[in-house]
Design an enzyme around this catalytic site. Sequence first.
Site, PDB file in Angstrom:
ATOM      1  N   GLU B 144       0.825  -1.216   0.000  1.00 21.50           N
ATOM      2  CA  GLU B 144       0.000   0.000   0.000  1.00 21.50           C
ATOM      3  C   GLU B 144       0.856   1.261   0.000  1.00 21.50           C
ATOM      4  O   GLU B 144       0.510   2.272  -0.605  1.00 21.50           O
ATOM      5  CB  GLU B 144      -0.914   0.001   1.228  1.00 21.50           C
ATOM      6  CG  GLU B 144      -1.897   1.154   1.283  1.00 21.50           C
ATOM      7  CD  GLU B 144      -2.842   1.159   0.103  1.00 21.50           C
ATOM      8  OE1 GLU B 144      -3.679   0.263   0.012  1.00 21.50           O
ATOM      9  OE2 GLU B 144      -2.740   2.063  -0.751  1.00 21.50           O
ATOM     10  N   LYS B 220       4.992   4.354  -9.798  1.00 22.82           N
ATOM     11  CA  LYS B 220       3.730   4.081  -9.109  1.00 22.82           C
ATOM     12  C   LYS B 220       2.674   3.588 -10.097  1.00 22.82           C
ATOM     13  O   LYS B 220       1.897   2.679  -9.804  1.00 22.82           O
ATOM     14  CB  LYS B 220       3.246   5.345  -8.387  1.00 22.82           C
ATOM     15  CG  LYS B 220       4.145   5.687  -7.192  1.00 22.82           C
ATOM     16  CD  LYS B 220       3.915   7.090  -6.679  1.00 22.82           C
ATOM     17  CE  LYS B 220       4.796   7.368  -5.464  1.00 22.82           C
ATOM     18  NZ  LYS B 220       4.819   8.795  -5.098  1.00 22.82           N
TER      19      LYS B 220
END
Lengths: 336, 336
Positions: B144, B220
């Site tokens: 996460e 990302k």
Amino acid sequence: MRSFKVAIVGFGSVGQGVAKVIASRNGIFDEAHAEFKIVAITDSKGAVLDPKGIDISSALKQKREGTLKRVSMSSLDVVKNVDYDILVEVTPTDARTGEPGLSYIIEALSRGKHVVTSNKGPLANQYKMLLGLSKENNVKLLFEATAGGAMPVFNLARTPLAGNKIKSIMGIFNGTCNYILTRMITEELPYDMVLSEAKELGYAEADPTYDVEGIDTALKLVILANAVFGMDVKLDDVDIVGISSITLDALKLASDDGYVVKLIGEVRPNGEESILRVSPRLVPKTHPLAVQGTLNAALMQTELAGDIMVIGKGAGSIETASAILSDMMYIASSKD
Amino acid sequence: MRSFKVAIVGFGSVGQGVAKVIASRNGIFDEAHAEFKIVAITDSKGAVLDPKGIDISSALKQKREGTLKRVSMSSLDVVKNVDYDILVEVTPTDARTGEPGLSYIIEALSRGKHVVTSNKGPLANQYKMLLGLSKENNVKLLFEATAGGAMPVFNLARTPLAGNKIKSIMGIFNGTCNYILTRMITEELPYDMVLSEAKELGYAEADPTYDVEGIDTALKLVILANAVFGMDVKLDDVDIVGISSITLDALKLASDDGYVVKLIGEVRPNGEESILRVSPRLVPKTHPLAVQGTLNAALMQTELAGDIMVIGKGAGSIETASAILSDMMYIASSKD
């Protein structure tokens, strides 16, 4: 592959949305290795039952032509007697009594059945009792659809923010009010005119009291307070001011100073000093909470992760159905 | 109460943040009925080991005075040989090779240990292999913290949106770029001046290339593409344009037309026509994505729930530690 028998009580737009999605694309549940079979659907007048799985298109057709077939069983009879694993309770909300949904949920939990609901009334009135009942019977009571439709507030609090204390939640939980306030200032129109327009467009009910007087927002706040913060509050505990006496002049003055006015619900547990209120408040135009139109937004102040916000569509039958499905998936993927 | 032995590899600000939170408030994990005990901490030079649980304040003190005590074991030795349940891998990111984190993660997964990481390099380079390894060994690989720090993107995709197909994700995934772009237009300052200021304030690295040229955002995006959409892409597959050649004039022109400029990462899977790009783009000032300062924001287009957005702090050691803790809680609350 685990198979879940589903009973849908309430066959308005949300119930129909849930039925349609389950019928049309069961494949999307593959990830949870689950299969959902609708074995009962009821509305206020009739019901359709089939332990082997209901023909959804036929049920939808009956509904288009009026109501479901009248049968000798009432909705309560179905909830009490039919063999199902998950009750999807999507009857209309009664803010004061929670009925008839409250009775359905009590019966289902008592029978050891999971319950997924979009109905704010039962939860705002009897959260603590219902939670106790679900724990006692070792089943889940889920209600993502109750606060902000497709905006995953409870889910976010349940898993991603677990272990990270949430200090407060504030946000915009009513799309009707947000639409009216947005439209008033962007089009420079008075409240009454925008309200009429919102009714015509289906963004406001014929009797908009429930939305514009802040009751809907307050109900959602009560559910958040009880479910996320473990408080034990009811609708009467909320300080409520709605938007019906807001003037265009007030919005313009705010705008000149760089603010928009939003109907904000805020819950901040703090013993005797707890805050639980719904009121129109100034939000800087550049603040992430200053979302426009019918959008909902929730800002969670957390201890470790700072402020986390989630924005989404607060209403709409498919969006609400989506939240219900998300809860059903959660049940299917849980190991107990 | 289940107890998990934790090894932390990498003891920079994030590793220290995780250690501090675990040490100071183990009570917050009560809800998951879990207890975390740190049995190993390593940095590039040394290590502290104690199967009964490390004295965190002593480890932090060693770190303040330089590095952890030199021991005969390297970090890799610790990962390979120490008895732990969860590896918290928080070494620095190498965008091109993923090392040394990649080797640590491979070793831990191969040993049947859960891995929680904030390291973008290994995931952007070898996601598919690592996922396979975690499945083969029936353990979890969670990350996460890699995309947007405290902003729970993966968590949201994993549970609350399960069963609701996500069509695309676009957002602001780099706080440094967002800070620079926001500051340029609000203060009417040129790029170079704002960049210098950002370096002074610690919002930008001494060598800001990685952030301002869009590489961080692209990493990302690669992780999101592979993890959320099951794509199999690498950094080289991303079309990347950074913000270093953006002029104040361009921002002013956009502003006059009602737009802000944001560095947007977008992934939209569609076979040969898939979109995977990082570029400065115009965003209407009133759009929820137009968040200011160092905030990150992600907009998920979903099939049933419409657009769902999440906004949060993208960086910061405590925020990143919070994301790691959330993953650890997820492991603790999982039944397998």
